[in-house]
Design a protein around this motif. Structure first.
Motif, PDB file in Angstrom:
ATOM      1  N   LEU B 208       0.833  -1.183   0.000  1.00 51.43           N
ATOM      2  CA  LEU B 208       0.000   0.000   0.000  1.00 51.43           C
ATOM      3  C   LEU B 208       0.877   1.245   0.000  1.00 51.43           C
ATOM      4  O   LEU B 208       2.010   1.219   0.444  1.00 51.43           O
ATOM      5  CB  LEU B 208      -0.909  -0.007   1.221  1.00 51.43           C
ATOM      6  CG  LEU B 208      -1.754  -1.279   1.347  1.00 51.43           C
ATOM      7  CD1 LEU B 208      -2.641  -1.213   2.579  1.00 51.43           C
ATOM      8  CD2 LEU B 208      -2.601  -1.507   0.106  1.00 51.43           C
ATOM      9  N   ALA B 209       0.290   2.314  -0.502  1.00 53.81           N
ATOM     10  CA  ALA B 209       1.031   3.561  -0.596  1.00 53.81           C
ATOM     11  C   ALA B 209       0.966   4.285   0.731  1.00 53.81           C
ATOM     12  O   ALA B 209      -0.009   4.956   1.024  1.00 53.81           O
ATOM     13  CB  ALA B 209       0.443   4.430  -1.702  1.00 53.81           C
ATOM     14  N   LYS B 210       1.975   4.120   1.571  1.00 54.29           N
ATOM     15  CA  LYS B 210       2.003   4.919   2.795  1.00 54.29           C
ATOM     16  C   LYS B 210       3.420   5.022   3.327  1.00 54.29           C
ATOM     17  O   LYS B 210       4.249   4.134   3.099  1.00 54.29           O
ATOM     18  CB  LYS B 210       1.074   4.338   3.856  1.00 54.29           C
ATOM     19  CG  LYS B 210       1.459   2.972   4.326  1.00 54.29           C
ATOM     20  CD  LYS B 210       0.582   2.555   5.490  1.00 54.29           C
ATOM     21  CE  LYS B 210       1.126   1.256   6.073  1.00 54.29           C
ATOM     22  NZ  LYS B 210       0.141   0.276   6.390  1.00 54.29           N
ATOM     23  N   ALA B 211       3.645   6.123   4.006  1.00 52.08           N
ATOM     24  CA  ALA B 211       4.947   6.323   4.606  1.00 52.08           C
ATOM     25  C   ALA B 211       4.747   6.373   6.094  1.00 52.08           C
ATOM     26  O   ALA B 211       4.104   7.272   6.602  1.00 52.08           O
ATOM     27  CB  ALA B 211       5.540   7.635   4.123  1.00 52.08           C
ATOM     28  N   SER B 212       5.252   5.388   6.832  1.00 50.44           N
ATOM     29  CA  SER B 212       5.186   5.509   8.274  1.00 50.44           C
ATOM     30  C   SER B 212       6.515   5.080   8.852  1.00 50.44           C
ATOM     31  O   SER B 212       7.328   4.469   8.171  1.00 50.44           O
ATOM     32  CB  SER B 212       4.025   4.691   8.845  1.00 50.44           C
ATOM     33  OG  SER B 212       4.010   3.424   8.238  1.00 50.44           O
ATOM     34  N   GLY B 213       6.736   5.413  10.107  1.00 52.25           N
ATOM     35  CA  GLY B 213       7.984   5.069  10.773  1.00 52.25           C
ATOM     36  C   GLY B 213       9.003   6.171  10.607  1.00 52.25           C
ATOM     37  O   GLY B 213       9.663   6.277   9.567  1.00 52.25           O
ATOM     38  N   ALA B 214       9.118   7.029  11.652  1.00 51.51           N
ATOM     39  CA  ALA B 214      10.075   8.133  11.579  1.00 51.51           C
ATOM     40  C   ALA B 214      11.466   7.592  11.302  1.00 51.51           C
ATOM     41  O   ALA B 214      11.856   6.555  11.838  1.00 51.51           O
ATOM     42  CB  ALA B 214      10.054   8.930  12.877  1.00 51.51           C
ATOM     43  N   GLY B 215      12.215   8.283  10.479  1.00 50.74           N
ATOM     44  CA  GLY B 215      13.574   7.876  10.160  1.00 50.74           C
ATOM     45  C   GLY B 215      13.657   7.067   8.889  1.00 50.74           C
ATOM     46  O   GLY B 215      14.740   6.930   8.299  1.00 50.74           O
ATOM     47  N   ASN B 216      12.537   6.518   8.444  1.00 45.79           N
ATOM     48  CA  ASN B 216      12.560   5.789   7.174  1.00 45.79           C
ATOM     49  C   ASN B 216      12.888   6.739   6.030  1.00 45.79           C
ATOM     50  O   ASN B 216      12.513   7.911   6.044  1.00 45.79           O
ATOM     51  CB  ASN B 216      11.205   5.126   6.904  1.00 45.79           C
ATOM     52  CG  ASN B 216      10.987   3.922   7.793  1.00 45.79           C
ATOM     53  OD1 ASN B 216      11.940   3.437   8.418  1.00 45.79           O
ATOM     54  ND2 ASN B 216       9.759   3.448   7.871  1.00 45.79           N
ATOM     55  N   LYS B 217      13.591   6.196   5.031  1.00 50.97           N
ATOM     56  CA  LYS B 217      14.088   7.043   3.950  1.00 50.97           C
ATOM     57  C   LYS B 217      13.116   7.053   2.765  1.00 50.97           C
ATOM     58  O   LYS B 217      12.474   6.040   2.449  1.00 50.97           O
ATOM     59  CB  LYS B 217      15.443   6.528   3.458  1.00 50.97           C
ATOM     60  CG  LYS B 217      16.516   6.508   4.539  1.00 50.97           C
ATOM     61  CD  LYS B 217      16.829   7.914   5.019  1.00 50.97           C
ATOM     62  CE  LYS B 217      17.904   7.881   6.111  1.00 50.97           C
ATOM     63  NZ  LYS B 217      18.070   9.193   6.755  1.00 50.97           N
ATOM     64  N   VAL B 218      13.033   8.192   2.144  1.00 50.01           N
ATOM     65  CA  VAL B 218      12.224   8.340   0.937  1.00 50.01           C
ATOM     66  C   VAL B 218      13.159   8.274  -0.264  1.00 50.01           C
ATOM     67  O   VAL B 218      14.093   9.074  -0.375  1.00 50.01           O
ATOM     68  CB  VAL B 218      11.477   9.690   0.938  1.00 50.01           C
ATOM     69  CG1 VAL B 218      10.647   9.832  -0.329  1.00 50.01           C
ATOM     70  CG2 VAL B 218      10.616   9.812   2.180  1.00 50.01           C
ATOM     71  N   ILE B 219      12.944   7.293  -1.123  1.00 51.23           N
ATOM     72  CA  ILE B 219      13.839   7.095  -2.260  1.00 51.23           C
ATOM     73  C   ILE B 219      13.078   7.323  -3.563  1.00 51.23           C
ATOM     74  O   ILE B 219      12.031   6.720  -3.792  1.00 51.23           O
ATOM     75  CB  ILE B 219      14.433   5.670  -2.252  1.00 51.23           C
ATOM     76  CG1 ILE B 219      15.213   5.442  -0.961  1.00 51.23           C
ATOM     77  CG2 ILE B 219      15.322   5.454  -3.475  1.00 51.23           C
ATOM     78  CD1 ILE B 219      15.809   4.057  -0.835  1.00 51.23           C
ATOM     79  N   LEU B 220      13.624   8.208  -4.382  1.00 49.93           N
ATOM     80  CA  LEU B 220      13.067   8.426  -5.714  1.00 49.93           C
ATOM     81  C   LEU B 220      13.897   7.600  -6.678  1.00 49.93           C
ATOM     82  O   LEU B 220      15.128   7.687  -6.671  1.00 49.93           O
ATOM     83  CB  LEU B 220      13.155   9.914  -6.072  1.00 49.93           C
ATOM     84  CG  LEU B 220      12.656  10.319  -7.455  1.00 49.93           C
ATOM     85  CD1 LEU B 220      11.162  10.094  -7.592  1.00 49.93           C
ATOM     86  CD2 LEU B 220      12.995  11.783  -7.741  1.00 49.93           C
ATOM     87  N   TYR B 221      13.246   6.761  -7.475  1.00 57.58           N
ATOM     88  CA  TYR B 221      14.028   5.955  -8.410  1.00 57.58           C
ATOM     89  C   TYR B 221      13.357   5.871  -9.763  1.00 57.58           C
ATOM     90  O   TYR B 221      12.153   6.076  -9.895  1.00 57.58           O
ATOM     91  CB  TYR B 221      14.345   4.582  -7.819  1.00 57.58           C
ATOM     92  CG  TYR B 221      13.160   3.664  -7.582  1.00 57.58           C
ATOM     93  CD1 TYR B 221      12.253   3.916  -6.565  1.00 57.58           C
ATOM     94  CD2 TYR B 221      12.973   2.528  -8.369  1.00 57.58           C
ATOM     95  CE1 TYR B 221      11.186   3.065  -6.333  1.00 57.58           C
ATOM     96  CE2 TYR B 221      11.903   1.670  -8.146  1.00 57.58           C
ATOM     97  CZ  TYR B 221      11.018   1.946  -7.120  1.00 57.58           C
ATOM     98  OH  TYR B 221       9.963   1.107  -6.905  1.00 57.58           O
ATOM     99  N   GLY B 222      14.169   5.603 -10.768  1.00 60.06           N
ATOM    100  CA  GLY B 222      13.661   5.583 -12.140  1.00 60.06           C
ATOM    101  C   GLY B 222      14.329   6.684 -12.944  1.00 60.06           C
ATOM    102  O   GLY B 222      15.472   7.042 -12.700  1.00 60.06           O
ATOM    103  N   ALA B 223      13.572   7.222 -13.896  1.00 60.62           N
ATOM    104  CA  ALA B 223      14.141   8.201 -14.812  1.00 60.62           C
ATOM    105  C   ALA B 223      14.481   9.507 -14.085  1.00 60.62           C
ATOM    106  O   ALA B 223      13.959   9.789 -13.006  1.00 60.62           O
ATOM    107  CB  ALA B 223      13.145   8.484 -15.929  1.00 60.62           C
ATOM    108  N   ARG B 224      15.382  10.279 -14.697  1.00 60.59           N
ATOM    109  CA  ARG B 224      15.651  11.613 -14.175  1.00 60.59           C
ATOM    110  C   ARG B 224      14.443  12.503 -14.413  1.00 60.59           C
ATOM    111  O   ARG B 224      13.626  12.251 -15.293  1.00 60.59           O
ATOM    112  CB  ARG B 224      16.844  12.232 -14.909  1.00 60.59           C
ATOM    113  CG  ARG B 224      18.159  11.604 -14.562  1.00 60.59           C
ATOM    114  CD  ARG B 224      19.251  12.130 -15.484  1.00 60.59           C
ATOM    115  NE  ARG B 224      20.509  11.461 -15.218  1.00 60.59           N
ATOM    116  CZ  ARG B 224      21.334  11.824 -14.239  1.00 60.59           C
ATOM    117  NH1 ARG B 224      21.052  12.862 -13.484  1.00 60.59           N
ATOM    118  NH2 ARG B 224      22.453  11.153 -14.027  1.00 60.59           N
ATOM    119  N   THR B 225      14.374  13.570 -13.637  1.00 59.37           N
ATOM    120  CA  THR B 225      13.257  14.490 -13.749  1.00 59.37           C
ATOM    121  C   THR B 225      13.582  15.585 -14.758  1.00 59.37           C
ATOM    122  O   THR B 225      14.615  16.233 -14.662  1.00 59.37           O
ATOM    123  CB  THR B 225      12.958  15.099 -12.367  1.00 59.37           C
ATOM    124  OG1 THR B 225      12.609  14.032 -11.489  1.00 59.37           O
ATOM    125  CG2 THR B 225      11.824  16.109 -12.441  1.00 59.37           C
ATOM    126  N   GLY B 226      12.694  15.757 -15.725  1.00 58.31           N
ATOM    127  CA  GLY B 226      12.884  16.795 -16.731  1.00 58.31           C
ATOM    128  C   GLY B 226      11.671  17.696 -16.780  1.00 58.31           C
ATOM    129  O   GLY B 226      10.770  17.604 -15.939  1.00 58.31           O
TER     130      GLY B 226
END
Lengths: 87, 752
Positions: B208-226
């Motif tokens: 599921l799409a959720k972010a919980s747990g302080a300290g967990n890292k947010v990672i952006l992956y895939g193509a570069r942003t243009g």
């Protein structure tokens, strides 16, 4: 007879997957120092008769409507004199 | 280059009087005032970018939300539902420990501007929704609608769209197993390019799409942003903050299916190793959407450093980075000790991955740029608490007149010769003609699990090679019916998709929908929308097939002229043994043809009224959902017990269209007898719902009749599979060769 060259390139903001693939391959093959690659298309049009303004306007039309997809591509047109065929 | 100071939160608080281009970004005055009220100050440029894009119709469903609630409120009890509406895609239990996720979305407007890339990135987007649920994509489907078949612009849009779908899907190695192609002048300038995808996973793999747990890292992956797809944000960038920017960014995104393939494999490997806490794909509204949704679905707090986002174009402003719709990107939340392994997997797949932030204790989404805090918001106000409109709606004044213009009163063929000519005209009309020119450009069979694909009633995929468990999907919609009566038109779309799934032998389980309408600011359109949603929700409740998710596409209109209301409904079904599936094609000469269901004089919105009279009026066919359910049960039982060898549902074009298709696909003709009590014209052309034609081997005749009799389903023997003509006894006989030429020649000739 003259040759008109139409260069078609993806607009700078548009993603160019082919160019990126080439760029990623370069360091692997030992070619360093290239920071970006963009790939385009080159059309060479052999024009019958003089390349006057009317001819260029016609080529502009055909480039705009057929050679390039102007939603995502830019194009440039230039005239290249063709040397007489040398045996 | 002039440098204005960075518009940080502090700067915004200190300069309350700065005018921001909220109107150009699509916000209404009261919406902007609400943003100011929520924040207690004027928003920064970056905050304004986020709110404007997340509060857009496309992302916030602000006009449709009040109606869509019915899908939840009226949802039937279903043991099959594992994940419902609200996630990236719904998840359905199909047994044996498998779960299937599926969804249909629209990519209408981009496909009109740039058909190839618009359609291609539509496929890319729906596939990312599937992988974000933790499932492996196994198939795609594409319901398409274009303007008049002979309009010059259709020649521009259609081949581009078809090539885009084929190009992207084929490169990903996903079979395209279904969909529709419909032509109608109402879609001129507003083609509908809907894309659906199916994914398979084990129950324990749902994410599921959720972010919980302080300290967990947010990672952006895939193509570069243009700078893709950020028409709006460039206004912010160029007019308010830095005049040296290129003033126009393209609204078109270009996809890279090979990057997407890497993204699929990389994501699924990370799932397998249980490295992911939460995940979200980047589609519309890009990082604005991903960060605010991940944060608000978790505990709320997240800090992101925008400088760490890998860029394709270093001149992008922070507002543009937040709004960019560059394709083939995903965002994952990963526990700190698992980050190294996650990055290793990305590296193995040659996917760029960067830690751009972390989950925090608080409940604020904070975004930094060059050391300054440029966003400080409660993410829920961005993602979930956008404006909600109770748009006025009213039954249009022309509705009565339209319904009174009864198609049953149109002149009917008077001689056998005329009847025959109209049959040929029908099967050769663009909407009824064979679409193989289009569908053969898609790969149907890659991966080797495709059981059925176009032009079968539903696409079917085997999902377990040991047990032969499979799933089927059908998508249907009839804008003509819905225009005549949006409530019943939407129900007919569901009924047809439900019937199509059952016709192939699969048990219908769940529904996804893509609701394509005109402008919600027009009360007549809003009425069509409200009626269609109400109809669909009621019908789903009655049939026991919950809506698992979907998409709404509004503003499909040019000037005053809206498209026909076009709810497209996808039904997913399950079949225990794909070897038992029922194909459309006639299999063997001598088999008996039976018509299941009741045939009435129903021609409103019919293909016949369109093709022969260019007419749209009257009422669509009656809906009887209990009959649909009974018909489905009979078709499924007959398939499981081997009582029928082929089956085809009757829908637009009526019985003759279905018989011609079965005959041409099987290369075997049919002899038809007009049953007592019906005239030949009604028998051939009526579009009464809840019907199917089946071919029964003679050895099964008694058993099949007994079953229908016992369950109370009307069944009429109408003929036999025989010869190389379609012979309507006492009327006419058409050679298969002539029918084939007519049926298969139309589309290639139009697009030549």
């Amino acid at each position: 007879m003259a040759r008109v060259v139409v260069d078609v390139m993806l607009k700078p903001e548009i993603l160019d997957p082919q160019g990126q693939a080439v760029q990623r391959a370069l360091p692997r093959l030992g070619f360093d120092g290239i920071s970006d690659v963009r790939q385009g298309k080159r059309f060479e049009l052999e024009v019958d008769g003089p390349v006057d303004e009317a001819a260029l306007a016609r080529i502009h039309d055909l480039a705009e409507s057929f050679l390039a997809n102007t939603v995502i591509e830019d194009f440039t047109i230039r005239v290249e004199e063709v040397a007489e065929a040398v045996k | 280059m002039s440098r204005t100071p960075l518009d940080t939160v502090e700067h915004a608080a200190a300069t309350p009087d700065v005018e921001l281009p909220w109107a150009e970004l699509g916000l209404k005055k009261d919406e902007y005032e609400r943003v100011v009220e929520i924040l207690g100050r004027r928003p920064t440029g970056a905050e304004l970018a986020m709110y404007s894009v997340m509060w857009s119709e496309h992302c916030s469903y602000k006009s449709s939300k009040v109606h869509l609630r019915q899908f939840g409120e009226k949802a039937p009890e279903s043991d099959a539902m594992l994940v419902g509406i609200g996630e990236n895609a719904g998840v359905v239990d199909v047994g044996q420990g498998y779960a299937v996720t599926f969804k249909v979305e629209s990519h209408n407007h981009p496909s009109y501007v740039e058909p190839y890339q618009g359609a291609a990135t539509g496929v890319g987007g729906i596939v990312r929704d599937i992988i974000a649920m933790g499932a492996r994509p196994v198939a795609v489907v594409d319901p398409l609608r274009f303007g008049a078949a002979d309009h010059p612009d259709t020649k521009r849009v259609l081949p581009g769209v078809v090539a885009g779908i084929g190009g992207y899907g084929n490169c990903l190695g996903l079979p395209n197993i279904g969909g529709e192609v419909v032509f109608d002048a109402c879609y001129q300038g507003n083609p509908l390019v809907n894309a659906g995808a199916i994914g398979v996973m084990r129950h324990e793999d749902i994410h599921l799409a959720k972010a919980s747990g302080a300290g967990n890292k947010v990672i952006l992956y895939g193509a570069r942003t243009g700078g893709d797809g950020i028409g709006g944000a460039s206004i912010l960038a160029s007019e308010t903050f830095d005049d040296a920017k290129p003033s126009k960014r393209p609204a078109v995104q270009v996809g890279d299916p090979f990057q997407e393939k890497l993204l699929i494999e990389c994501t699924l490997e990370a799932f397998r190793e249980k490295l992911v806490v939460g995940i979200q794909d980047l589609g519309a509204a890009g990082l604005s959407c991903a960060t605010s949704e991940l944060a608000s679905n978790g505990s709320g707090g997240m800090r992101v450093t925008l400088d760490d986002v890998p860029l394709r174009d270093s001149t992008l402003s922070p507002e543009e980075i937040l709004m960019s719709e560059s394709q083939e990107r995903m965002c994952a939340v990963v526990e700190p000790e698992k980050v190294d392994r996650f990055l290793e997997i990305c590296d193995k797949w040659d996917v760029i991955a960067t830690v751009i932030g972390e989950v925090t204790d608080g409940d604020r989404l904070e975004i930094y740029w060059h050391g300054g805090k440029i966003v400080d918001v409660d993410p829920r106000t961005v993602a979930h608490e956008g404006p909600v409109y109770e748009r006025p709606y009213a039954r249009p004044s022309w509705q009565d007149e339209l319904q009174a213009d009864d198609a049953n009163k149109l002149p009917r063929p008077e001689t056998s010769e005329e009847l025959k000519d109209q049959v040929l005209k029908l099967v050769g009309s663009p909407n009824q003609a064979s679409k193989s020119w289009i569908t053969s450009q898609y790969d149907h069979f890659v991966q080797g699990n495709t059981v059925l694909a176009q032009p079968e009633d539903s696409g079917m995929i085997r999902i377990d090679e040991e047990t032969d468990l499979g799933v089927a999907i059908a998508t249907d919609g009839n804008g003509r019916y819905a225009k005549l009566d949006p409530y019943h038109g939407a129900q007919l779309a569901l009924a047809e998709a439900y019937r199509n799934v059952a016709t192939t032998g699969a048990r219908p389980l769940a529904v996804s929908d893509c609701l394509n309408f005109g402008s919600p600011e027009d009360p007549a359109v809003m009425w069509q929308f409200a009626e269609a949603v109400r109809g669909l929700a009621d019908a789903c409740q009655q049939l026991g097939t919950p809506v698992t998710g979907g998409n709404v596409s509004l503003y499909n209109q040019t000037g005053e002229a809206a498209i026909h209301p076009t709810p497209v409904v996808a039904v997913l079904g399950v079949i225990d043994d794909v070897a038992r599936r029922t194909p459309v094609a006639f299999q063997e000469e001598g088999q008996l043809l039976y018509l299941l269901g009741d045939t009435r004089e129903e021609f409103g919105g019919s293909a016949w009224s369109q093709v022969v009279h260019d007419h749209l009026g009257g009422l669509p066919p009656q809906v009887d959902l209990e009959r649909e359910r009974l018909l489905a049960e009979i078709l499924i039982s007959a398939s499981r017990d081997g009582m029928i060898d082929s089956a085809h549902d009757l829908s637009d074009g009526g019985l003759i269209q279905a018989v011609v298709e079965s005959a041409l696909l099987g290369g075997k003709g049919a002899r038809l007898i007009v049953p007592d009590g019906l005239d030949a014209f009604t028998f051939l052309f009526s579009e009464s719902a809840g019907r199917a034609v089946v071919a029964v081997p003679r050895s099964e005749e008694v058993r099949f009749n007994d079953m229908c009799g016992a369950r109370g389903l009307p069944v009429t023997r109408i003929g036999v599979v025989d010869g190389d003509t379609v012979d309507v006894q006492g009327e006419f006989a058409l050679p298969l060769s002539e029918l084939r030429e007519t049926h298969e020649g139309t589309i290639p000739a139009l697009l030549k």
